[in-house]
Design a protein around this motif. Structure first.
Motif, mmCIF file in Angstrom:
data_model
loop_
_atom_site.group_PDB
_atom_site.id
_atom_site.type_symbol
_atom_site.label_atom_id
_atom_site.label_comp_id
_atom_site.label_asym_id
_atom_site.label_seq_id
_atom_site.Cartn_x
_atom_site.Cartn_y
_atom_site.Cartn_z
ATOM 1 N N HIS A 12 -96.430 30.760 -117.492
ATOM 2 C CA HIS A 12 -96.774 31.805 -118.454
ATOM 3 C C HIS A 12 -97.397 31.212 -119.716
ATOM 4 C CE1 HIS A 12 -94.886 34.861 -116.071
ATOM 5 N NE2 HIS A 12 -93.699 34.313 -116.148
ATOM 6 N N PHE A 13 -97.012 29.985 -120.048
ATOM 7 C CA PHE A 13 -97.481 29.363 -121.287
ATOM 8 C C PHE A 13 -98.418 28.192 -121.018
ATOM 9 C CE2 PHE A 13 -93.201 31.044 -121.845
ATOM 10 C CZ PHE A 13 -93.346 31.863 -122.947
ATOM 11 N N GLU A 14 -98.738 27.965 -119.740
ATOM 12 C CA GLU A 14 -99.571 26.827 -119.342
ATOM 13 C C GLU A 14 -98.991 25.535 -119.907
ATOM 14 O OE1 GLU A 14 -103.624 27.593 -120.364
ATOM 15 O OE2 GLU A 14 -103.786 29.315 -119.036
ATOM 16 N N SER A 15 -97.666 25.397 -119.720
ATOM 17 C CA SER A 15 -96.942 24.262 -120.280
ATOM 18 C C SER A 15 -96.199 23.528 -119.173
ATOM 19 C CB SER A 15 -95.942 24.749 -121.332
ATOM 20 O OG SER A 15 -95.019 23.734 -121.659
ATOM 21 N N ASP A 16 -96.185 22.198 -119.250
ATOM 22 C CA ASP A 16 -95.383 21.367 -118.352
ATOM 23 C C ASP A 16 -94.311 20.609 -119.133
ATOM 24 O OD1 ASP A 16 -96.842 22.027 -116.002
ATOM 25 O OD2 ASP A 16 -98.407 20.616 -116.581
ATOM 26 N N ASP A 17 -93.890 21.164 -120.264
ATOM 27 C CA ASP A 17 -92.954 20.466 -121.124
ATOM 28 C C ASP A 17 -91.562 20.410 -120.502
ATOM 29 O OD1 ASP A 17 -94.953 20.022 -122.994
ATOM 30 O OD2 ASP A 17 -94.587 21.924 -124.008
ATOM 31 N N ASP A 18 -90.689 19.611 -121.116
ATOM 32 C CA ASP A 18 -89.386 19.297 -120.552
ATOM 33 C C ASP A 18 -88.265 19.760 -121.486
ATOM 34 O OD1 ASP A 18 -90.965 17.848 -118.697
ATOM 35 O OD2 ASP A 18 -90.893 16.090 -120.018
ATOM 36 N N ALA A 19 -87.061 19.773 -120.957
ATOM 37 C CA ALA A 19 -85.874 20.040 -121.768
ATOM 38 C C ALA A 19 -84.718 19.230 -121.203
ATOM 39 C CB ALA A 19 -85.527 21.532 -121.777
ATOM 40 N N THR A 20 -83.871 18.730 -122.076
ATOM 41 C CA THR A 20 -82.770 17.882 -121.634
ATOM 42 C C THR A 20 -81.488 18.210 -122.372
ATOM 43 O OG1 THR A 20 -82.052 15.581 -121.298
ATOM 44 C CG2 THR A 20 -83.230 16.076 -123.329
#
Length: 528
Positions: free
Chosen positions: A171-179
């Protein structure tokens, strides 16, 4: 209104069969064998065998009524498969971080008797934890912790969860991460130099933080957004809604991700989500959304937004995030990308989530981490901060529980010159089927038509007509043929006229006004 009346033929997607309970009871005058019509004429070969017809210029209540009946009939078209045999697998998830010897060959008190302290950090990937390690040249900077002699990374802790793509549906064109990441400050006891006891004041934090794709530096962390998928206490959740004013973050479990055309709805359990009219004006869109429960509207909302913005609506135990809206080239049909989430979790900043652990917003101010009771523009994660009594006199064998999730374990390994600390955790997970009823086939809902789209002598299915002769032209035809008798004084009425629609049966649901018609509809729903 006409956009809502477009043919609704979408597939109901739900985890459970819709409940048939509508508690209100209404007086209904019935003409003809209504019960046989309900039993025999609504469904054929597992699919709807009826059209629901409303007037082209009908009142909004008639439109709502049509949607309620359609949703309720759709619940009859589910099929089930019974699983007779149990098939389960049970396994352990076990994790431990690196360890540190808090004595490490030196006295825990220096020659002047000054106590020493360590901030221990661990995360799902050691790169995140190492960013705060003094030996890596990155000191832990947080206004809420007391100063420490050193910040030490205990590296990779496989029990903690990392989400490698916080935007799984793009939806946001994002491949970011979360930890997930844990911070604990330990201080040696200065009661006497020969003891091996340690203290933890209130300096313990569990956090879930968003990072850029494959970047572990905290100073580059990214702001929370509605629709992101993040880890929280070992599970994946979507951020359903962020109420900045009241300091509340709602998390939920995604049950649907996709695109809906205006006028269509989709069902998730007992809830139905309806995308109403989408109107385009320049680069702005007006979007209508309704949430029903068992066919009854419990939330209606209209939002004006730009195409690159989103909004969320919460009703009961369901949350809907509208990520993007657009119209076709002719601008006569609108579409919305939506996420539906169930099992909502409310995180109120400054309040306890688990015993002695308060919810906080993780903020990034120029690379300095903080855990606040208010939501700020630079919020990059969610934290649980220890708020209980100071923990003192820790010694060999003690286990400190962090957010009821992981443990900090102390072990002298039978050596008076050692005190080893490390993070450990384990839990049992059961997978597979334990038997019972499973939904194996989703159902279809009846189409809703305008009275201008169908003729009585051309119908190829049974009909349910909503509204009296003033509101519905097909009802008026039947009235003119003296097959029904509805006037301004009529109560809630259900009249069955057999064979009146090209040999198909017709059920008229009407009353003397729109409110009597609504009462008739609710009574019919109780009978289905």
């Amino acid at each position: 209104m006409k956009s809502i009346l477009k043919k609704i033929g979408c597939i109901l997607v739900g985890s459970t069969v819709l409940s048939a309970s509508i508690t209100a009871a209404y007086a209904l005058e019935k003409y003809g064998n209504i019960n046989d019509f309900i039993d025999d004429d609504l469904i054929k070969n597992g699919n709807p065998d009826v059209y629901i017809v409303v007037g082209e210029n009908a009142a909004a209540l008639d439109v709502t009524s049509a949607n309620k009946i359609s949703a309720k009939i759709g619940t009859l078209t589910y099929s089930e498969t019974i699983i007779e045999e149990e098939s389960t697998v049970e396994y352990q998830i076990i994790g431990e971080s690196e360890s540190i010897d808090l004595l490490d060959g030196t006295d825990k008190l220096d020659s002047a008797g000054t106590e020493k302290s360590w901030i221990l950090v661990t995360s799902a990937d050691d790169n995140y934890a190492d960013h705060f390690d003094d030996e890596e040249g990155n000191s832990f900077s947080y206004s809420g912790f007391s100063e420490a002699d050193q910040t030490k990374s205990l590296g990779h802790f496989g029990y903690l969860l990392e989400v490698g793509d916080i935007d799984p549906e793009n939806h946001f064109e994002s491949d970011d991460d979360a930890t997930e990441i844990v911070f604990v400050r330990i201080t040696d006891s200065n009661k006497n130099a020969g003891s091996q006891t340690f203290d933890i004041g209130k300096d313990m934090v569990y956090a879930s933080i968003i990072y850029p794709n494959q970047v572990s530096a905290f100073k580059l962390t990214k702001d929370l957004k509605e629709g992101y998928e993040i880890p929280f206490l070992g599970k994946k959740y979507r951020i359903v809604q962020i109420d900045e004013d009241d300091g509340i973050i709602y998390l939920g479990t995604s049950s649907y991700d996709g695109t809906l055309e205006q006028g269509n709805y989709i069902s998730s359990g007992e809830y139905q989500v309806v995308i109403g009219e989408i109107l385009e004006s320049g680069d702005e869109y007006s979007v209508e959304i309704s949430i029903l429960r068992n066919g009854n509207i419990i939330k209606e909302h209209t939002e004006i937004l730009r195409s690159d913005k989103s909004f969320s609506v919460i009703a009961g135990d369901l949350g809907v995030t509208v990520h993007d809206v657009w119209t076709n080239a002719a601008a006569d049909t609108g579409y919305a990308d939506i996420t539906i989430c169930r099992s909502l979790t409310e995180l109120k900043l400054g309040e306890e989530y688990v015993n002695n652990w308060e919810v906080r917003a993780v903020t990034n101010t120029g690379g300095t981490i903080d855990f606040l009771k208010t939501y700020e523009d630079n919020t990059v994660g969610i934290a649980l901060v220890y708020s209980g009594s100071d923990i003192e006199g820790i010694n060999d064998g003690d286990r400190i529980k962090i957010a009821d999730y992981v443990n900090l374990v102390f072990d002298d390994e039978d050596d008076l010159d050692k005190m080893v600390a490390e993070f450990k955790a384990e839990r049992t997970v059961t997978t597979g089927s334990t038997g019972g009823t499973v939904i194996s086939k989703s159902g279809e809902v009846p189409e809703i038509l305008m009275d201008s789209e169908i003729e009585l002598d051309e119908a190829d299915k049974n009909l349910i007509l909503i509204g009296g002769p003033v509101a519905n032209k097909l009802t008026k035809e039947l009235q003119n043929e003296s097959k029904i008798d509805i006037d301004n004084e009529s109560p809630a009425t259900a009249s069955l006229i057999e064979g009146a629609a090209n040999g198909n049966n017709v059920l008229v649901i009407a009353g003397g006004d729109r409110y009597s018609t609504e009462s008739a509809v609710l009574s019919l729903i109780n009978l289905i």
